[in-house]
Design an enzyme around this catalytic site. Sequence first.
Site, PDB file in Angstrom:
ATOM      1  N   ARG A 172     -13.549  -8.815   1.569  1.00  0.00           N
ATOM      2  CA  ARG A 172     -12.120  -8.567   1.332  1.00  0.00           C
ATOM      3  C   ARG A 172     -11.327  -9.824   1.713  1.00  0.00           C
ATOM      4  NH1 ARG A 172     -10.208  -3.347   1.177  1.00  0.00           N
ATOM      5  NH2 ARG A 172      -8.354  -4.386   0.421  1.00  0.00           N
TER       6      ARG A 172
ATOM      7  N   HIS B 293      -7.271   0.634  -6.655  1.00  0.00           N
ATOM      8  CA  HIS B 293      -7.518  -0.203  -5.471  1.00  0.00           C
ATOM      9  C   HIS B 293      -8.129  -1.523  -5.961  1.00  0.00           C
ATOM     10  CE1 HIS B 293      -7.848  -1.322  -1.436  1.00  0.00           C
ATOM     11  NE2 HIS B 293      -8.671  -0.407  -0.948  1.00  0.00           N
TER      12      HIS B 293
ATOM     13  N   GLN C 155      -9.932  -4.038  -3.607  1.00  0.00           N
ATOM     14  CA  GLN C 155     -11.279  -3.565  -3.275  1.00  0.00           C
ATOM     15  C   GLN C 155     -12.234  -3.890  -4.421  1.00  0.00           C
ATOM     16  OE1 GLN C 155     -12.308  -1.921  -0.264  1.00  0.00           O
ATOM     17  NE2 GLN C 155     -14.218  -2.615  -1.162  1.00  0.00           N
TER      18      GLN C 155
ATOM     19  N   ASP D 112     -17.869   6.771  -1.890  1.00  0.00           N
ATOM     20  CA  ASP D 112     -16.609   6.656  -1.146  1.00  0.00           C
ATOM     21  C   ASP D 112     -16.303   8.022  -0.529  1.00  0.00           C
ATOM     22  OD1 ASP D 112     -14.237   5.644  -0.111  1.00  0.00           O
ATOM     23  OD2 ASP D 112     -13.115   5.839  -1.978  1.00  0.00           O
TER      24      ASP D 112
ATOM     25  N   ARG E 200       0.878  -1.188   0.000  1.00  0.00           N
ATOM     26  CA  ARG E 200       0.000   0.000   0.000  1.00  0.00           C
ATOM     27  C   ARG E 200       0.903   1.221   0.000  1.00  0.00           C
ATOM     28  NH1 ARG E 200      -5.479   1.447   3.311  1.00  0.00           N
ATOM     29  NH2 ARG E 200      -6.189  -0.050   1.753  1.00  0.00           N
TER      30      ARG E 200
ATOM     31  N   CYS F 187     -16.747   1.395   0.315  1.00  0.00           N
ATOM     32  CA  CYS F 187     -15.578   0.541   0.610  1.00  0.00           C
ATOM     33  C   CYS F 187     -15.067   0.737   2.037  1.00  0.00           C
ATOM     34  CB  CYS F 187     -14.480   0.793  -0.400  1.00  0.00           C
ATOM     35  SG  CYS F 187     -13.813   2.446  -0.348  1.00  0.00           S
TER      36      CYS F 187
HETATM   37  N1   CP Z   1     -11.403  -0.152   1.999  1.00  0.00           N
HETATM   38  C1   CP Z   1     -10.152  -0.152   2.505  1.00  0.00           C
HETATM   39  O1   CP Z   1      -9.167  -0.312   1.781  1.00  0.00           O
HETATM   40  O2   CP Z   1     -10.120  -0.004   3.852  1.00  0.00           O
HETATM   41  P1   CP Z   1      -8.780   0.248   4.701  1.00  0.00           P
HETATM   42  O3   CP Z   1      -8.209   1.595   4.255  1.00  0.00           O
HETATM   43  O4   CP Z   1      -9.226   0.253   6.122  1.00  0.00           O
HETATM   44  O5   CP Z   1      -7.820  -0.854   4.391  1.00  0.00           O
END
Ligand code: CP
Length: 304
Positions: A288, A128, A131, A220, A101, A260
């Site tokens: 997830r 992402h 997701q 989002d 990430r 998300c």
């Molecule tokens: N949706 C998502 O990626 O959540 P986090 O940022 O908590 O990992």
Amino acid sequence: MKRDFLTLWDLSSDEIEAVLKRAIALKAGKDASKCPLIGKSIGLLFEKASTRTKVSFEVGIHQLGGQPVYMTSQEIQLGRGETVADTAKTLSRYLSAVIIRTFEQEKIEEFAFHSSVPVINALTDLHHPCQGLSDLMTILEKKGRLKGIKLAYIGDGNNVANSLIEASSRMQINLTIACPEGLEPNPDVLERARENAKSEIIILRETKEAAGMADVIYTDVWVSMGQEEMTEGKKRKLAKYQLNNALLSCAKEDAVVMHCLPAKRGQEITDEVMDSPRSIVFDQAENRLHSQKALLEFLLVSRP
Ligand code: CP
């Protein structure tokens, strides 16, 4: 040859379908006692905060018999200036895959280029895809199909929107995005998706037009991680793009609500919508875990 998962283009439609089918089987408890990642260590290199991605990957790796190795860039020499290439080459000697990430998409691409083990994108400023995979699983689970579904996305054309565009293009979902001028999804992402799509991908301004007869309505946060300085300007532009009961009433009677997470309640989504029986946001969060376990199996178990 190693396979990376940096965007949803890294899997074909058939491969996505297979991963989703496997994710649903794993969720139903199939092969719960099998440990296909036994003896493997999987790195999680995170440069941004996370609840869902971090915990679902760590738990999923454990459930598959592997060992998750979590690190922030500040804990390793990358934070002190060791190059991305040298970090990738070194970590490849210990780990069977690296889940990253970070901020720039270019950084994860550079890492993947120098890594001899699969690299999975756990969120960049541009994409992402994990997701997106979980979102596809959730829509399939709730609606029984993907092809021909009308998905409305309301708000900021951010990384989640970009991955939804790719997911929709791959799986023949008709996607309509309502966003303000200047906050459209990435134009290159949009162009490639439209070139490959057998479904409609529409960008417009009017939220009610986008939500009309939608099967799924998605939003989002307005301020993505690392872009906090844009808050006030973006908030003003996005003020009319809230997912509330009035907007939800434009969608089909059985439409479901997705987000998300994390949500900024009262901003992009109201409490009443987020907590309504039509909200499937926590199923989406749970998925997830299952979809990423299926992805890890696909990338690591069926190939050398
Ligand atoms: N949706 C998502 O990626 O959540 P986090 O940022 O908590 O990992």
